[in-house]
Design an enzyme around this catalytic site. Structure first.
Site, PDB file in Angstrom:
ATOM      1  N   SER A  53       0.842  -1.201   0.000  1.00  0.00           N
ATOM      2  CA  SER A  53       0.000   0.000   0.000  1.00  0.00           C
ATOM      3  C   SER A  53       0.873   1.245   0.000  1.00  0.00           C
ATOM      4  O   SER A  53       0.597   2.223  -0.705  1.00  0.00           O
ATOM      5  CB  SER A  53      -0.885   0.027   1.243  1.00  0.00           C
ATOM      6  OG  SER A  53      -1.743  -1.072   1.267  1.00  0.00           O
ATOM      7  N   ARG A  61       1.263   6.917   6.565  1.00  0.00           N
ATOM      8  CA  ARG A  61       0.429   6.002   7.358  1.00  0.00           C
ATOM      9  C   ARG A  61      -0.986   6.561   7.543  1.00  0.00           C
ATOM     10  O   ARG A  61      -1.955   5.803   7.577  1.00  0.00           O
ATOM     11  CB  ARG A  61       1.103   5.740   8.701  1.00  0.00           C
ATOM     12  CG  ARG A  61       0.685   4.428   9.299  1.00  0.00           C
ATOM     13  CD  ARG A  61       1.577   3.967  10.443  1.00  0.00           C
ATOM     14  NE  ARG A  61       1.116   2.677  10.865  1.00  0.00           N
ATOM     15  CZ  ARG A  61       1.748   1.536  10.644  1.00  0.00           C
ATOM     16  NH1 ARG A  61       2.913   1.516  10.034  1.00  0.00           N
ATOM     17  NH2 ARG A  61       1.231   0.392  11.050  1.00  0.00           N
ATOM     18  N   HIS A  72      -2.723   5.943   4.302  1.00  0.00           N
ATOM     19  CA  HIS A  72      -3.050   4.521   4.209  1.00  0.00           C
ATOM     20  C   HIS A  72      -4.333   4.179   4.965  1.00  0.00           C
ATOM     21  O   HIS A  72      -5.175   3.422   4.504  1.00  0.00           O
ATOM     22  CB  HIS A  72      -1.904   3.671   4.744  1.00  0.00           C
ATOM     23  CG  HIS A  72      -2.291   2.245   4.919  1.00  0.00           C
ATOM     24  ND1 HIS A  72      -2.668   1.724   6.137  1.00  0.00           N
ATOM     25  CD2 HIS A  72      -2.438   1.251   4.016  1.00  0.00           C
ATOM     26  CE1 HIS A  72      -3.012   0.455   5.969  1.00  0.00           C
ATOM     27  NE2 HIS A  72      -2.872   0.147   4.708  1.00  0.00           N
TER      28      HIS A  72
END
Lengths: 205, 205
Positions: free
Chosen positions: B12, B35, B38
Site C-alpha cells: 500500500s 500512514r 493509508h
C-alpha cells in the site's frame, strides 16, 4: 432525534442536514449516511454509499432477533460496543481475535472471519478494514446454505480493496458498501450504530 | 521498509509513494503522513497535517523513555495496542474509560483526560474524537508546570472541532494537528503507530 444520541451528536447532525443539499435517500438510508458523514467529516461518502434493495429492513429485523454482529477487527467492535450495550446486547465478535494463528497463506482476520461464518452464517458481518476477509466471505457465499443477514463491505485502502467490494457487489447478499478506496473502522461502526438505533427505536415504540 | 509492517501494508505504501507527487515532508514526517493516508485512503490529509518544530524528535525520545500514551477514546487505544505490544510495551490508557461518571457539565472523555493529565502530565496525548477533551487540555496547559511530550490533535467532526484545533495551535506544546474538520480515531492511531515504529527502529539499531 434519538435519546440514544448525545446532544452534541444531534448538533452535528443539524450541520450536516444544512450542508448536504438535495438527495434521494430514504429516511432510514439517510440516518446511516448522516452518521457516516459525522464520523468522517467527509461528504464524499454520500456519493460512495450503496444499499442493496431491502438491506436495511432485513438488518433491522435481524438485529431485533439478536443475530450476532461479527466485525473484522477490534476497532470496529470497540466502535459499536457502547451502542450494542445500550440496545439489544447482541453477541459481538471481532473475527481477528478468534484466530491467534492464521491458516497457512491467509491473514488472521480472514481465518477468524471464516470461523465465525461457519458458526454464525446468518449474522451481520461488518468489514471495515480487511479486504482479505471480505474476499474470503464472498468466495464462500455461493456454497453456503444460509446467508448473512447483512454484509457491510467498507474496507479502506489501496490493495485488494476495490476487488473485494466488486466481489461483494456481484453477490445477491443483502449489503451496504462504500465504493472506491475509502471506508474504514469508524465507517463500519457508524453503519452498525445507525442500524442499531433504527432497530431499537422501532422495537421500543 | 519495516519488519513491524505487514507485507500488504508495504505494498500500500508503494502505491501511495507513486500517487502522492511532489512534497516537502522530511522522511520522519512522511512516514507519518503516509500512514495516515493509508488508513483513510484520503490524500487530502497531506495538505491538512501540521507538525510543530521538533515535535517528532521529542515524541521519539519520549517513547524511548516509555512515557505513557493517553488516548481520548477506546478506538484509538485499540488501534495502537498491537504496535505498543510489539515495541515498547508503553502504558496505554483511554481517558474515557477512567471516568465512568463525568464531572458536572463535562463529558466523560474530558473528565477522564483531565484526570490522566494530572497523573501523567508529560505523556503523549492522542485525541482522535473528543474536541471537548482537547479544549480542556489546552485550557490547562498554561497553568501546568510540566508539559506533554506531544499532543496529537486530530478530533473529527462538526461541533467545537475547529475551535479545539485552533486552541491547540495557539499553545507552544509539541503537537501534530489535522487542520479542518477531518481526523478521527484511525488517524490518531496511525500517527501514534508511525511514531512507535520510528522510535523503535532508532532504538533497536
Amino acid at each position: 432525534m434519538s435519546l440514544l444520541n448525545h446532544p452534541i451528536l444531534e448538533q452535528s447532525f443539524a450541520v450536516i442536514d444544512r450542508e448536504i443539499g438535495e438527495h434521494n435517500f430514504s429516511p432510514a438510508e439517510y440516518a446511516i449516511v448522516r452518521r457516516v458523514i459525522h464520523t468522517t467529516a467527509d461528504f464524499e461518502f454520500a456519493t460512495l454509499i450503496r444499499f442493496s434493495p431491502g438491506a436495511i429492513e432485513n438488518a433491522i429485523a435481524s438485529l431485533q432477533r439478536r443475530v450476532p454482529i461479527i466485525t473484522d477487527v477490534g476497532m470496529v467492535k470497540q466502535g459499536v460496543a457502547g451502542m450494542v450495550s445500550k440496545t439489544f446486547g447482541t453477541p459481538l465478535i471481532a473475527a481477528v481475535e478468534e484466530a491467534p494463528v492464521p491458516l497457512p497463506g491467509k491473514t488472521r482476520t480472514e481465518t477468524g472471519l471464516m470461523q465465525c461464518f461457519e458458526l454464525f452464517p446468518d449474522a451481520i458481518f461488518a468489514i471495515g478494514n480487511a479486504p482479505t476477509a471480505l474476499l474470503a466471505l464472498c468466495a464462500e457465499l455461493p456454497k453456503a446454505p444460509v446467508q448473512p443477514a447483512l454484509v457491510i463491505g467498507v474496507p479502506v485502502g489501496f490493495i485488494s480493496v476495490l476487488e473485494s467490494k466488486a466481489a461483494l457487489a456481484n453477490t445477491p447478499v443483502p449489503q451496504i458498501r462504500i465504493e472506491g478506496r475509502k471506508g474504514g473502522s469508524p465507517v463500519a461502526a457508524a453503519i452498525v450504530n445507525a442500524l442499531l438505533i433504527l432497530a431499537w427505536e422501532a422495537y421500543e415504540s
